[in-house]
Write an enzyme that holds these catalytic residues in place. Structure first.
Site, mmCIF file in Angstrom:
data_model
loop_
_atom_site.group_PDB
_atom_site.id
_atom_site.type_symbol
_atom_site.label_atom_id
_atom_site.label_comp_id
_atom_site.label_asym_id
_atom_site.label_seq_id
_atom_site.Cartn_x
_atom_site.Cartn_y
_atom_site.Cartn_z
ATOM 1 C CG HIS A 26 -1.811 -1.200 1.298
ATOM 2 N ND1 HIS A 26 -1.374 -2.441 1.704
ATOM 3 C CD2 HIS A 26 -3.130 -1.364 0.992
ATOM 4 C CE1 HIS A 26 -2.378 -3.310 1.653
ATOM 5 N NE2 HIS A 26 -3.454 -2.680 1.235
ATOM 6 N N GLY A 114 -4.527 -3.656 11.257
ATOM 7 C CA GLY A 114 -4.847 -4.069 9.896
ATOM 8 C C GLY A 114 -6.359 -4.139 9.760
ATOM 9 N N PRO A 115 -6.993 -4.991 10.566
ATOM 10 C CG PRO A 115 -7.618 -7.001 11.548
ATOM 11 C CD PRO A 115 -6.435 -6.083 11.368
ATOM 12 N N GLY A 156 -11.150 4.719 6.967
ATOM 13 C CA GLY A 156 -11.711 3.395 7.244
ATOM 14 C C GLY A 156 -11.854 3.140 8.734
ATOM 15 C CG ASN A 185 -6.922 9.467 2.150
ATOM 16 O OD1 ASN A 185 -8.059 9.044 1.981
ATOM 17 N ND2 ASN A 185 -5.906 8.670 2.453
ATOM 18 C CG HIS A 261 -5.948 1.570 -0.642
ATOM 19 N ND1 HIS A 261 -5.783 2.047 0.634
ATOM 20 C CD2 HIS A 261 -6.312 0.265 -0.511
ATOM 21 C CE1 HIS A 261 -6.044 1.072 1.503
ATOM 22 N NE2 HIS A 261 -6.365 -0.015 0.825
ATOM 23 C CD GLU A 411 -21.595 -6.105 23.549
ATOM 24 O OE1 GLU A 411 -21.544 -5.427 22.495
ATOM 25 O OE2 GLU A 411 -22.613 -6.155 24.264
ATOM 26 C CG PHE A 437 -23.459 -10.131 23.684
ATOM 27 C CD1 PHE A 437 -24.273 -10.036 22.561
ATOM 28 C CD2 PHE A 437 -24.054 -10.069 24.929
ATOM 29 C CE1 PHE A 437 -25.650 -9.885 22.687
ATOM 30 C CE2 PHE A 437 -25.430 -9.925 25.071
ATOM 31 C CZ PHE A 437 -26.220 -9.831 23.947
ATOM 32 C CG HIS A 461 -25.704 -15.335 31.068
ATOM 33 N ND1 HIS A 461 -24.850 -14.838 32.029
ATOM 34 C CD2 HIS A 461 -26.956 -15.010 31.492
ATOM 35 C CE1 HIS A 461 -25.547 -14.237 32.979
ATOM 36 N NE2 HIS A 461 -26.827 -14.339 32.687
ATOM 37 C CG ASP A 469 -32.821 -13.353 28.559
ATOM 38 O OD1 ASP A 469 -33.984 -12.936 28.747
ATOM 39 O OD2 ASP A 469 -31.834 -12.897 29.160
ATOM 40 C CG HIS A 473 -29.818 -12.946 24.854
ATOM 41 N ND1 HIS A 473 -30.512 -12.370 23.827
ATOM 42 C CD2 HIS A 473 -29.388 -11.918 25.637
ATOM 43 C CE1 HIS A 473 -30.523 -11.059 23.989
ATOM 44 N NE2 HIS A 473 -29.849 -10.754 25.081
ATOM 45 N NE ARG A 520 -29.877 -16.157 33.993
ATOM 46 C CZ ARG A 520 -31.040 -16.611 34.475
ATOM 47 N NH1 ARG A 520 -31.390 -17.855 34.273
ATOM 48 N NH2 ARG A 520 -31.853 -15.815 35.141
#
Lengths: 674, 674
Positions: A26, A114-115, A156, A185, A261, A411, A437, A461, A469, A473, A520
């Site tokens: 790049h 990177g991510p 990004g 940019n 890029h 999260e 999550f 949980h 739930d 969940h 839980r």
């Protein structure tokens, strides 16, 4: 050309040449962002290239990790242990210069990025750790911990939700030592950002409580210098400096376009770019001596700064010996002697079932009494995850020494911020949320594993056992998903006693993260007087109970299904079938045992094997093979009481017993089913 | 008590009683948000309880899905097919009233919500579909598609990154038919939102380009009514109405506290709440007849509105028969006759290797020629994912009929928005990003599977084969992760010809989502004259080639490793060992075949089995068992050329051959290794 311009072009063209030589990479961001990076590194960044681990250095995070070549250029030029040959091996097997910057691979790289969005949030975690340590350890006349966290962030990064979450929290906490430079940019891969990103970034960040400077001309070094100076003068606000830049600056045909890029400019365009930038060297990797000499002043400057700090530290150690000792322990990440005393016996007298989340909460609070650097928080679920450290204070504006962070319903940022804390050092961070999550925070868990840092991810949980739930969940694929992340150790303790052992593993594991997977619902505390001891957990799996020394069948379970496996073993015994029951809290630890031990637990010839786990059965064939059976969930859960769901979906001792009988009678079909 | 207040209290107390009877659930939001929900449903919402599928109904999304009892009350009261008995069975096994609202379970529920932020983004997708259809089909005098998308959103929703991403895109696109009511009650589970959420929401949403109204008193029905009326009058901006409310309103001891959020009030507190609200009925589930009569007016009103619309549709059908036919096809989600003609032969003449992402791009463009409702986009990676539909326009402000959405670098919102489009109906949506970024969008993929909706998730750059971008971008656990999601079909085609078949499966699969997993690197186009035909993909796995009718060993591969498996088969043949090579592009499809077919492909007695896949080996034991071997990656990748990484990490034909020989010679150890 001024010396500054020469230096900037040296960064730019080292990066361009590295990309061209690798024929991959790049070039666009280095060409556009080199001026701001140069000004920051040359005029402000407190660092010592000879000691990249100096605790009080400023942190610099390159959130767009794809601009790696620019950072490698800076690291080489300022004298880090990164040679020009390393740069020439950009993006090659086993080089110190991978495609995206990687922590632990390249000296001076503070975070694997990177991510997009991760680096942004990592920096917030670093700044939080800095404030935490500062408030704990600084004393009048001794600003032992007092550094900035800088980052370059891209379009990004700012589009990603994780950055939005982290920015909102940073604003709430009024973190005053963050200075981020936004490389604005206007270009992303699909073209102009107008098509997808027309928001007003200034106003958004002001809404979060940030101090926003600019937009300034990010290619103008005096403008950048002034902006950073102004930014540093603002108190109690994270700062964002919006720097307007031109991606691929200098490239006659690609500047200002997406073409700059993510691919090499091409030989001819490199030539033209050098011409346009007034660069006199056509051979690649040229470094003008006067530029190098200027950059290398960072070595002396850094050594001097670190020396001053160490002088201060010596005096501090005399005046505040206990604080100095504790600070050193925190920074090393060491656990005090006997830190785990009593943990194994916390539940010996338990006379009623305890949810492993509940047991975990008690263990955590014991740990917090002894391990000062143990701190973390939950994504707005602390009362449910039981992760609150009582009497250890809240982490908030001007209460930066509290051990309990309120991450909010965020999260993803929680995970990335915890990574930043661990990268900073000084805190052994934990996070807390429901296992479902984990899906919101997969990227930081993965990056913690890749970076090999100690972060403890608590997930409660952990199954249909959570009950009413319902399926949104109730995890199904998340537990096995954790097991698939390289260098992550996943622990799903069967009861309170295994939970205590699990926390020991987690704290002592320094080379990577640990996930704790907790129930839980209440679970019987296994009676260790008649069963194998809970410290079998340290080997990942162990024989918990067996009806005979030569069993005919094996039942394997983890977590909340172990007591069902045990019940099934006893049912089988009543029916004259001798079964062995294995508790398998950690696949990674078990698979890492020597073959002798594994074969002892799971005799290769004994193929009548049943597993039971309230999650996807996919993966369990590793242990039950083609002739056994994995009992689990190949569907989503349901909204009902946990007990009802277990019964309805066939996660029962009776079912296990029936399946064993079927296999023994040769009635079972070989195909692995649910 | 006015009739309005009586109606609001009826909603509140039905919800409170349902939670109390279930002894589980969330009473706080219904108590606080009932007024705004009532005003919206009573005065504005265009819907027909007798026909919850009327295409031009307003959409209503309850983003805090835990407030389910409030929506169930509204649905019952306004006359949907949801009885009082259903409400009494709240949170019970197989009831129509699960803990969090679920699409497909309860008539009138537009989206499964619960994981926060998802509903917010689903609504954006619904509104995008609405604008798309409107621009395609509305004609002067015929506003055939013209409805609002409403949502109630909570503090938690607004903290989640996915909502931030969706909000920014909605602002960029200036979606004019969105009206969201923000239930701003200052309380989340860990207490007051000040601790984690001190941002200025008004300014943040203004920065995104939203029109923000309020804060208003969300408990004051005339204020809410005025605000919604004002909101509807604003053009070309999504609208957020900030409604200040009190969580748990009416509960003397819990109102305004986190205690009201997630657990039943308790018998005594229910009694006191009813008293405080002036409710004359102490028996649970009481519905005053005058309230019911008022609510049930929605039935007549809705029927009348739908009748008018149908009258218009009939006239439209006369005046614009082709548009009417196409609209009906789009709304039904039908594929035109012969829609897939020619797809299977697209690559018969291919004479050089083609990346499956490239092949996919060609197939997609063929599909777009025939399937009008096929539309989607990429998270800023279209040039890399090859997901652009050429000559089908961009989706942007006032260009709402374009087929190509620029989602920006927002994978999470992309997934949730695509879900919203599919839920709305009229579009068969696809998304595009790198497989590694599945980690950024796990929740919506899971929810699409749970809801059973047709969304096609394209994931390219599916392994270490992507090369120099390195481990941050190289999936390891993501592919197997997809396979673990119930009701998701994952397809990893071996070459261009399987890619065409994969797209057929994806389009024709109406009962759930499909993930397409594609290579960045070029792959040989398998010569189907000497190998089994590519339509074997429809059975999930098939014998691609074998050296003999009675093979001694089986080699199984997927995607980019199939040609390596084939090469290994031939190597073994050269060494006098007869192997069978199986292409296994889809585990879900293969496991769904009848036992006869599966046993034909994988004879139960033949245990010399090797699998090769550039991902985690965990899971492959399902097919190779305890006596075979799964070749894969138990570590993160590396930054180097794809070829080098394959060689270095042992993903080669030679390795496969060697392992087969070892097993045949009895040298292989039973333990599954990497």
């Amino acid at each position: 050309m001024t010396l500054d311009d020469l230096c900037i072009n040296t960064i730019r063209l080292l990066a361009v040449d590295a990309v061209q030589q690798a024929n991959s990479g790049h070039p666009g961001t280095p060409l556009g962002a080199a001026p701001m990076a140069y000004v920051l590194w040359d005029r402000f960044l407190k660092h010592n290239p000879s000691d990249p681990k100096w605790p009080d250095r400023d942190r610099f995070v390159l959130s767009p990790g794809h601009a790696s070549a620019m950072l490698y250029a800076l690291l080489h030029l300022t004298g880090y242990d990164l040679s020009l040959d390393d740069i020439k091996r950009f993006r090659q097997w086993s080089s110190k210069t991978p495609g995206h910057v990687e922590y632990g691979v390249t000296p001076g790289v503070e975070a694997t990025t990177g991510p997009l969005g991760q680096g942004f949030a990592n920096g917030v975690g670093m700044a939080m750790a800095e404030r935490w340590l500062a408030q704990h350890y600084n004393r009048p006349g001794y600003e032992i911990i007092n550094h900035y966290t800088y980052a370059i962030v891209s379009d990004g990064d700012l589009q990603e939700g994780v950055a939005a979450e982290a920015a909102s929290l940073a604003g709430t906490l009024r973190l005053g030592k963050i200075v981020y430079l936004y490389d604005d940019n206007d270009i992303s891969i699909e073209g102009n950002t107008d098509t997808a990103f027309a928001e007003n970034v200034t106003r958004r960040f002001q809404a979060y409580g940030w101090h926003v400077i600019g937009p300034i001309d990010g290619m103008d070094i005096s403008a950048v210098q002034l902006a950073i100076r102004k930014a540093r003068a603002v108190a109690n606000r994270p700062r964002l400096i919006i720097c307007r830049t031109v991606i691929g600056y200098g490239s006659p045909h690609k500047a200002g376009t997406a073409a700059a890029h993510g691919e090499p400019l091409g030989e001819e365009e490199v030539r033209l770019t050098k011409e346009r930038l007034g660069w006199p060297h056509q051979e690649p990797f040229a470094i003008p001596p006067e530029a190098l000499a200027h950059f290398r002043q960072a070595l002396d400057r850094g050594r001097r700064q670190q020396d001053e700090w160490e002088t201060m530290l010596r005096a501090y150690t005399q005046d505040h010996p206990e604080e100095a000792r504790q600070l050193a322990e925190d920074l090393r990440g060491d656990l005090p002697q006997n830190w785990d005393e009593g943990l194994s016996s916390l539940f010996v007298k338990a006379d009623k079932p305890i949810a492993t989340r509940e047991a975990s909460g008690r263990v955590m609070n014991s740990i917090a009494e002894r391990v000062h650097s143990f701190a973390g928080g939950s994504a707005d679920l602390a009362p449910s995850t039981k992760t609150l450290l009582k009497d250890h204070g809240h982490y908030g504006f001007e209460e930066y020494c509290g051990h309990n962070v309120h991450f909010g319903v965020r999260e993803h940022a929680m995970g990335a911020i915890a990574n930043g804390m661990a990268l900073h050092r000084g805190i052994i961070p934990y996070t807390g949320t429901f296992l479902i999550f984990y899906d919101y925070m997969r990227p930081p868990v993965r990056l913690a594993a890749m970076m090999g840092i100690r972060v403890i991810f608590v997930f409660t949980h952990d199954s249909i056992g959570l009950g009413e739930d319902g399926p949104t969940h109730q995890p199904v694929e998340q537990l096995m998903g954790l097991r698939m992340v390289p260098n992550l150790v996943t622990l799903r303790p069967a009861d309170a006693t295994e939970t205590a052992e699990a926390w020991k593993v987690a704290l002592e594991r320094r080379q990577g993260p640990t996930a704790l997977v907790l129930s839980r619902q209440s679970l019987p505390v296994l009676d260790r007087r008649t069963l194998a001891p809970a410290n079998g957990l340290h080997r990942g799996g162990y024989v918990l109970w067996q009806a005979s020394q030569s069993p005919e069948a094996i039942i394997i379970g983890s977590g909340s299904e172990v007591h069902i496996a045990l019940e099934a073993g006893k049912l089988l015994k009543d029916n004259g079938i001798a079964a062995r029951v294995i508790s398998l809290p950690s696949w990674e630890l078990f698979d890492g045992q020597l073959p002798d031990y594994r074969n002892q637990v799971l005799p290769p010839g004994l193929r009548v094997r049943i597993s039971i786990e309230a999650g996807t059965p996919l993966g369990w064939e590793r242990y039950v093979g083609l002739d056994g059976k994995a009992i689990g969930l190949s569907r989503f859960g349901a909204s009902a009481s946990g007990k009802v769901i277990y019964d309805q979906l066939g996660l029962t001792a009776q079912r296990v017993k029936d399946e064993v009988v079927q296999i023994l009678e040769g009635k079972s079909y070989w195909w692995p089913a649910t």
